[in-house]
Design a protein around this motif. Sequence first.
Motif, mmCIF file in Angstrom:
data_model
loop_
_atom_site.group_PDB
_atom_site.id
_atom_site.type_symbol
_atom_site.label_atom_id
_atom_site.label_comp_id
_atom_site.label_asym_id
_atom_site.label_seq_id
_atom_site.Cartn_x
_atom_site.Cartn_y
_atom_site.Cartn_z
ATOM 1 N N HIS A 181 0.849 -8.637 0.900
ATOM 2 C CA HIS A 181 -0.390 -7.874 1.070
ATOM 3 C C HIS A 181 -1.335 -8.530 2.087
ATOM 4 N N GLY A 195 0.867 -1.176 0.000
ATOM 5 C CA GLY A 195 0.000 0.000 0.000
ATOM 6 C C GLY A 195 0.898 1.219 0.000
ATOM 7 N N ASN A 251 -8.188 5.452 4.946
ATOM 8 C CA ASN A 251 -8.366 6.647 4.112
ATOM 9 C C ASN A 251 -9.501 6.448 3.101
ATOM 10 N N ALA A 261 2.102 2.848 2.283
ATOM 11 C CA ALA A 261 3.129 2.834 3.328
ATOM 12 C C ALA A 261 4.162 1.728 3.115
ATOM 13 N N GLY A 319 -3.016 -0.420 5.771
ATOM 14 C CA GLY A 319 -4.092 0.392 5.215
ATOM 15 C C GLY A 319 -5.402 -0.383 5.215
HETATM 16 C C1 LIG Z 1 -1.586 -9.902 -3.643
HETATM 17 C C2 LIG Z 1 -1.791 -8.514 -4.126
HETATM 18 N N1 LIG Z 1 -3.007 -8.095 -4.515
HETATM 19 C C3 LIG Z 1 -3.197 -6.834 -4.947
HETATM 20 C C4 LIG Z 1 -2.161 -5.962 -5.002
HETATM 21 C C5 LIG Z 1 -2.378 -4.560 -5.534
HETATM 22 N N2 LIG Z 1 -2.435 -3.601 -4.432
HETATM 23 C C6 LIG Z 1 -1.334 -2.911 -4.072
HETATM 24 S S1 LIG Z 1 -1.670 -1.833 -2.847
HETATM 25 C C7 LIG Z 1 -3.293 -2.259 -2.820
HETATM 26 C C8 LIG Z 1 -4.290 -1.599 -1.902
HETATM 27 C C9 LIG Z 1 -3.692 -0.642 -0.967
HETATM 28 O O1 LIG Z 1 -4.695 0.038 -0.290
HETATM 29 P P1 LIG Z 1 -4.660 0.291 1.258
HETATM 30 O O2 LIG Z 1 -4.330 -0.963 1.991
HETATM 31 O O3 LIG Z 1 -5.961 0.928 1.631
HETATM 32 O O4 LIG Z 1 -3.430 1.271 1.485
HETATM 33 P P2 LIG Z 1 -3.168 2.759 0.967
HETATM 34 O O5 LIG Z 1 -2.420 2.599 -0.326
HETATM 35 O O6 LIG Z 1 -4.491 3.435 0.785
HETATM 36 O O7 LIG Z 1 -2.347 3.371 2.030
HETATM 37 C C10 LIG Z 1 -3.562 -3.238 -3.753
HETATM 38 C C11 LIG Z 1 -4.913 -3.823 -3.986
HETATM 39 C C12 LIG Z 1 -0.895 -6.414 -4.576
HETATM 40 N N3 LIG Z 1 0.168 -5.618 -4.578
HETATM 41 N N4 LIG Z 1 -0.733 -7.672 -4.150
#
Ligand SMILES: Cc1ncc(C[n+]2csc(CCOP(=O)(O)OP(=O)(O)O)c2C)c(N)n1
Length: 483
Positions: free
Chosen positions: A84, A66, A137, A68, A108
């Motif tokens: 993730h 994400g 967020n 961070a 996140g």
């Molecule tokens: C296994 C996997 N699925 C999907 C992704 C794509 N991906 C990267 S970050 C993210 C979501 C991040 O959102 P959040 O946890 O809300 O953090 P933010 O970026 O808003 O701080 C996704 C779906 C990934 N990197 N790895």
Amino acid sequence: MSTHPQSQRRLHAKGFYDEFPRKGGTASRATHYCAGCGHGLLHKLIAEAMHDFGLQDRAILISPVGCAVFGYYYFDCGNVQAAHGRAPAVGAALARCLPEAVVLSYQGDGDLGSIGLNQTLQAANRGERMAVFFVNNAVYGMTGGQMAPTTLAGQKTVTTPNGRDVETTGHPLHLCELINTLPAPVYIERCLLTTPANIQKARRAVRKAMEIQRDRRGYAFVEFLSPCPTNLHLSPLDAAKFVDEEMAREFPPGCLRDRTAEVAARPAPPPLEPLTPADIEAVLDKCVAVPAPPGLDPDFGTIRIKMAGFGGQGVLSYGMMVAGAGLADGRHVSWFPSYGPEQRGGTANCSAVISGSAIGSPVLSHLQVLVAFNQPALDRFARDVEADGLILYDSCLAEKPTTTTARALGVPASRLAIEAGLPKAANTAMLAALACSGACRVASERFSDMLAQTFAGKPALIAANRRVFAAATEWCQANLRPE
Ligand SMILES: Cc1ncc(C[n+]2csc(CCOP(=O)(O)OP(=O)(O)O)c2C)c(N)n1
């Protein structure tokens, strides 16, 4: 920016590294976050608390996938990067194997509440010894603003362009309330990263969670409602207002549970016995060596290629085409992308390997070929090119490198693409240059064939890219000396 020591201290809480080298050069104190983002603020609160409680040597921060994702560039403590949503499992393992460790999970809403929800609930239900700092967020920030489990009803995101419809996508998930149904957690609080008064409350919550970890009392969960101006398409002030007014209405701030006084501080148990060499040998003895698959043409050797530039220059699809051309020529290939989480001004690079035999690893340290789409890419990767290697660079955007003995050929790719009527296709001009160089030992038509494959969904672009490819081929044949 003031150079007064006090202001330097305020900018840079203790608990951070002195420099943040990821951005390099003069920006070495800059983070990768957008202006007005809550992540930077929360980083500061955590770093400060970690330092104030003397926990830097015990703390292990788990960075999420994400925005961070780069926590380990900033926090001067132990750092682990989890897949993730998998921070709860990684945190549980750390807490159990390292009795002295203070485990801090930073996540996140997509990470914690979507892909990682089961692990989140299971770790909370087991009362794992960790502090969870949860940044809500209301969107997936890093990937460009898709709907998150916490997106508000009616909120427009990239994947809910007409506003979140709770009939089809469900209701915003209340993580603090969900976790509050479980008996094990010690402390649960929701804060806002907006006004100074709210940030003070958030600061107290961070410190409380950190103290609970210092004293080994158990599981602490703190949610931070956090502005994401970039993906909300709002100014930092309006994004903070959105959090204060819209998000706080849906997710009421406050302390949902504080059982700190009821739970005794626990002394650390003795650390686990480390594995002996004999233990390791016993495990290795049970492993069976897997024979390598037969190579197609070991005499062909292996060509390691890196392409690098800014996000948006088509660097990753360029790498795909290079690997695709090698594959079409009957070679083993790999393609390995690497790009930053920045919403603005990120870099992108990828590696391709074309080989006559099976490829052991797609990760490259020494390169035979570098294709540089801009100056930072040359500055960063030219030194990795072997002495007799080849560097192709867009001479409209970068200067000929002087610090390498590798052959460096400038191709005015941006200009050639503009002249051929497709300004965005400088990568296609660079593909023609790579084909002409012969460095990949792959027939030139294989590269041009890849254009049809890449743009199969947009037929008009196939002919336009072929024009760029042909113009660049002509230029290279006239201007690049054959090897
Ligand atoms: C296994 C996997 N699925 C999907 C992704 C794509 N991906 C990267 S970050 C993210 C979501 C991040 O959102 P959040 O946890 O809300 O953090 P933010 O970026 O808003 O701080 C996704 C779906 C990934 N990197 N790895």
